[in-house]
Design a protein around this motif. Sequence first.
Motif, PDB file in Angstrom:
ATOM      1  N   MET A 172      28.187  39.975  36.113  1.00  0.00           N
ATOM      2  CA  MET A 172      29.442  39.630  35.421  1.00  0.00           C
ATOM      3  C   MET A 172      30.470  39.181  36.466  1.00  0.00           C
ATOM      4  O   MET A 172      30.852  39.962  37.331  1.00  0.00           O
ATOM      5  CB  MET A 172      29.944  40.855  34.649  1.00  0.00           C
ATOM      6  CG  MET A 172      31.197  40.599  33.852  1.00  0.00           C
ATOM      7  SD  MET A 172      31.704  42.031  32.891  1.00  0.00           S
ATOM      8  CE  MET A 172      30.420  42.082  31.658  1.00  0.00           C
ATOM      9  N   PRO A 173      30.907  37.949  36.447  1.00  0.00           N
ATOM     10  CA  PRO A 173      31.835  37.479  37.479  1.00  0.00           C
ATOM     11  C   PRO A 173      33.194  38.153  37.375  1.00  0.00           C
ATOM     12  O   PRO A 173      33.767  38.264  36.290  1.00  0.00           O
ATOM     13  CB  PRO A 173      31.942  35.976  37.199  1.00  0.00           C
ATOM     14  CG  PRO A 173      31.437  35.776  35.831  1.00  0.00           C
ATOM     15  CD  PRO A 173      30.550  36.918  35.489  1.00  0.00           C
ATOM     16  N   ARG A 174      33.668  38.620  38.502  1.00  0.00           N
ATOM     17  CA  ARG A 174      34.963  39.308  38.565  1.00  0.00           C
ATOM     18  C   ARG A 174      35.933  38.415  39.329  1.00  0.00           C
ATOM     19  O   ARG A 174      35.600  37.893  40.386  1.00  0.00           O
ATOM     20  CB  ARG A 174      34.788  40.648  39.267  1.00  0.00           C
ATOM     21  CG  ARG A 174      36.095  41.345  39.607  1.00  0.00           C
ATOM     22  CD  ARG A 174      35.836  42.746  40.086  1.00  0.00           C
ATOM     23  NE  ARG A 174      35.614  43.616  38.941  1.00  0.00           N
ATOM     24  CZ  ARG A 174      35.986  44.888  38.900  1.00  0.00           C
ATOM     25  NH1 ARG A 174      36.565  45.438  39.937  1.00  0.00           N
ATOM     26  NH2 ARG A 174      35.775  45.602  37.830  1.00  0.00           N
ATOM     27  N   GLU A 175      37.138  38.260  38.767  1.00  0.00           N
ATOM     28  CA  GLU A 175      38.098  37.325  39.350  1.00  0.00           C
ATOM     29  C   GLU A 175      39.468  37.995  39.435  1.00  0.00           C
ATOM     30  O   GLU A 175      39.944  38.569  38.459  1.00  0.00           O
ATOM     31  CB  GLU A 175      38.184  36.084  38.459  1.00  0.00           C
ATOM     32  CG  GLU A 175      39.158  35.031  38.928  1.00  0.00           C
ATOM     33  CD  GLU A 175      39.216  33.857  37.951  1.00  0.00           C
ATOM     34  OE1 GLU A 175      39.426  32.732  38.407  1.00  0.00           O
ATOM     35  OE2 GLU A 175      39.071  34.073  36.727  1.00  0.00           O
ATOM     36  N   THR A 176      40.082  37.941  40.603  1.00  0.00           N
ATOM     37  CA  THR A 176      41.426  38.471  40.791  1.00  0.00           C
ATOM     38  C   THR A 176      42.383  37.307  40.976  1.00  0.00           C
ATOM     39  O   THR A 176      42.153  36.438  41.826  1.00  0.00           O
ATOM     40  CB  THR A 176      41.476  39.423  41.992  1.00  0.00           C
ATOM     41  OG1 THR A 176      40.605  40.528  41.730  1.00  0.00           O
ATOM     42  CG2 THR A 176      42.877  39.948  42.227  1.00  0.00           C
ATOM     43  N   THR A 177      43.443  37.289  40.171  1.00  0.00           N
ATOM     44  CA  THR A 177      44.346  36.146  40.115  1.00  0.00           C
ATOM     45  C   THR A 177      45.790  36.613  40.236  1.00  0.00           C
ATOM     46  O   THR A 177      46.184  37.594  39.599  1.00  0.00           O
ATOM     47  CB  THR A 177      44.185  35.410  38.763  1.00  0.00           C
ATOM     48  OG1 THR A 177      42.812  35.050  38.595  1.00  0.00           O
ATOM     49  CG2 THR A 177      45.064  34.167  38.693  1.00  0.00           C
ATOM     50  N   ARG A 178      46.576  35.894  41.032  1.00  0.00           N
ATOM     51  CA  ARG A 178      48.008  36.163  41.092  1.00  0.00           C
ATOM     52  C   ARG A 178      48.653  35.628  39.827  1.00  0.00           C
ATOM     53  O   ARG A 178      48.417  34.476  39.451  1.00  0.00           O
ATOM     54  CB  ARG A 178      48.641  35.474  42.305  1.00  0.00           C
ATOM     55  CG  ARG A 178      50.078  35.890  42.547  1.00  0.00           C
ATOM     56  CD  ARG A 178      50.747  35.004  43.580  1.00  0.00           C
ATOM     57  NE  ARG A 178      51.076  33.698  43.008  1.00  0.00           N
ATOM     58  CZ  ARG A 178      52.150  33.460  42.256  1.00  0.00           C
ATOM     59  NH1 ARG A 178      53.014  34.422  42.008  1.00  0.00           N
ATOM     60  NH2 ARG A 178      52.374  32.272  41.756  1.00  0.00           N
ATOM     61  N   VAL A 179      49.431  36.475  39.156  1.00  0.00           N
ATOM     62  CA  VAL A 179      49.975  36.054  37.862  1.00  0.00           C
ATOM     63  C   VAL A 179      51.505  36.028  37.814  1.00  0.00           C
ATOM     64  O   VAL A 179      52.073  35.376  36.934  1.00  0.00           O
ATOM     65  CB  VAL A 179      49.455  36.950  36.709  1.00  0.00           C
ATOM     66  CG1 VAL A 179      47.957  36.728  36.496  1.00  0.00           C
ATOM     67  CG2 VAL A 179      49.748  38.421  36.964  1.00  0.00           C
ATOM     68  N   ALA A 180      52.180  36.757  38.711  1.00  0.00           N
ATOM     69  CA  ALA A 180      53.643  36.802  38.647  1.00  0.00           C
ATOM     70  C   ALA A 180      54.183  37.447  39.911  1.00  0.00           C
ATOM     71  O   ALA A 180      53.434  38.053  40.695  1.00  0.00           O
ATOM     72  CB  ALA A 180      54.106  37.609  37.419  1.00  0.00           C
ATOM     73  N   GLU A 181      55.507  37.294  40.081  1.00  0.00           N
ATOM     74  CA  GLU A 181      56.197  38.010  41.152  1.00  0.00           C
ATOM     75  C   GLU A 181      56.726  39.322  40.587  1.00  0.00           C
ATOM     76  O   GLU A 181      57.286  39.354  39.485  1.00  0.00           O
ATOM     77  CB  GLU A 181      57.374  37.186  41.680  1.00  0.00           C
ATOM     78  CG  GLU A 181      56.970  35.942  42.430  1.00  0.00           C
ATOM     79  CD  GLU A 181      58.182  35.221  43.015  1.00  0.00           C
ATOM     80  OE1 GLU A 181      59.243  35.874  43.165  1.00  0.00           O
ATOM     81  OE2 GLU A 181      58.060  34.034  43.304  1.00  0.00           O
ATOM     82  N   ASP A 201      37.113  40.833  34.409  1.00  0.00           N
ATOM     83  CA  ASP A 201      35.641  40.765  34.389  1.00  0.00           C
ATOM     84  C   ASP A 201      35.251  39.805  33.286  1.00  0.00           C
ATOM     85  O   ASP A 201      35.275  40.154  32.106  1.00  0.00           O
ATOM     86  CB  ASP A 201      35.032  42.147  34.122  1.00  0.00           C
ATOM     87  CG  ASP A 201      35.035  43.014  35.368  1.00  0.00           C
ATOM     88  OD1 ASP A 201      34.802  42.493  36.464  1.00  0.00           O
ATOM     89  OD2 ASP A 201      35.292  44.226  35.214  1.00  0.00           O
ATOM     90  N   TRP A 202      34.894  38.616  33.671  1.00  0.00           N
ATOM     91  CA  TRP A 202      34.520  37.616  32.672  1.00  0.00           C
ATOM     92  C   TRP A 202      33.092  37.841  32.225  1.00  0.00           C
ATOM     93  O   TRP A 202      32.230  38.202  33.026  1.00  0.00           O
ATOM     94  CB  TRP A 202      34.637  36.193  33.252  1.00  0.00           C
ATOM     95  CG  TRP A 202      36.026  35.815  33.625  1.00  0.00           C
ATOM     96  CD1 TRP A 202      36.548  35.782  34.885  1.00  0.00           C
ATOM     97  CD2 TRP A 202      37.078  35.407  32.743  1.00  0.00           C
ATOM     98  NE1 TRP A 202      37.862  35.387  34.847  1.00  0.00           N
ATOM     99  CE2 TRP A 202      38.209  35.147  33.555  1.00  0.00           C
ATOM    100  CE3 TRP A 202      37.173  35.235  31.372  1.00  0.00           C
ATOM    101  CZ2 TRP A 202      39.413  34.721  33.015  1.00  0.00           C
ATOM    102  CZ3 TRP A 202      38.381  34.817  30.838  1.00  0.00           C
ATOM    103  CH2 TRP A 202      39.486  34.564  31.655  1.00  0.00           C
ATOM    104  N   PRO A 203      32.813  37.639  30.948  1.00  0.00           N
ATOM    105  CA  PRO A 203      31.425  37.745  30.500  1.00  0.00           C
ATOM    106  C   PRO A 203      30.591  36.629  31.097  1.00  0.00           C
ATOM    107  O   PRO A 203      31.106  35.549  31.397  1.00  0.00           O
ATOM    108  CB  PRO A 203      31.530  37.613  28.971  1.00  0.00           C
ATOM    109  CG  PRO A 203      32.849  36.958  28.714  1.00  0.00           C
ATOM    110  CD  PRO A 203      33.751  37.312  29.869  1.00  0.00           C
ATOM    111  N   ASP A 204      29.301  36.922  31.287  1.00  0.00           N
ATOM    112  CA  ASP A 204      28.395  35.884  31.769  1.00  0.00           C
ATOM    113  C   ASP A 204      28.344  34.759  30.745  1.00  0.00           C
ATOM    114  O   ASP A 204      28.335  35.003  29.548  1.00  0.00           O
ATOM    115  CB  ASP A 204      26.992  36.453  31.981  1.00  0.00           C
ATOM    116  CG  ASP A 204      26.979  37.420  33.161  1.00  0.00           C
ATOM    117  OD1 ASP A 204      27.683  37.156  34.146  1.00  0.00           O
ATOM    118  OD2 ASP A 204      26.273  38.432  33.064  1.00  0.00           O
ATOM    119  N   SER A 205      28.328  33.555  31.254  1.00  0.00           N
ATOM    120  CA  SER A 205      28.278  32.426  30.321  1.00  0.00           C
ATOM    121  C   SER A 205      26.888  31.824  30.293  1.00  0.00           C
ATOM    122  O   SER A 205      26.042  32.149  31.081  1.00  0.00           O
ATOM    123  CB  SER A 205      29.291  31.348  30.719  1.00  0.00           C
ATOM    124  OG  SER A 205      29.080  30.967  32.053  1.00  0.00           O
TER     125      SER A 205
END
Length: 108
Positions: A1-10, A104-108
């Motif tokens: 399951m691909p895991r992605e960390t993203t900056r979203v705000a200050e 945690d994005w589902p596998d596509s």
Amino acid sequence: MPRETTRVAELAQLPPGHMAYVHVDGLPIALANVGGIVYAIGDSCRHEGGPLSAGVLIDDTVTCPWHGWTYSVRTGKALVPPIGIRVPTYPVTIQNGQIYVTIDWPDS
Ligand code: FES
């Protein structure tokens, strides 16, 4: 399951007691600052999809602006019947004054 960390705000844009809407690749997320601790939950109310980020935050409870369902922003659990309803929660990290959310994005 691909895991992605993203900056979203200050962090400076989200004072304690406030909520904000962000999205990651179209996934709607509500941020909540509870006494300096930031939580991230799914933005869409499980009743009819109301935007929780536009709700009223008191302590760790957000009230949906459409019909008043309440949720814990810590657990994502609804605080009104039917019991067992919840919105997703996402891990939050703060680095250098920036808010990051991990999905945690589902596998596509
Ligand atoms: S859409 Fe949230 S309470 Fe109805």
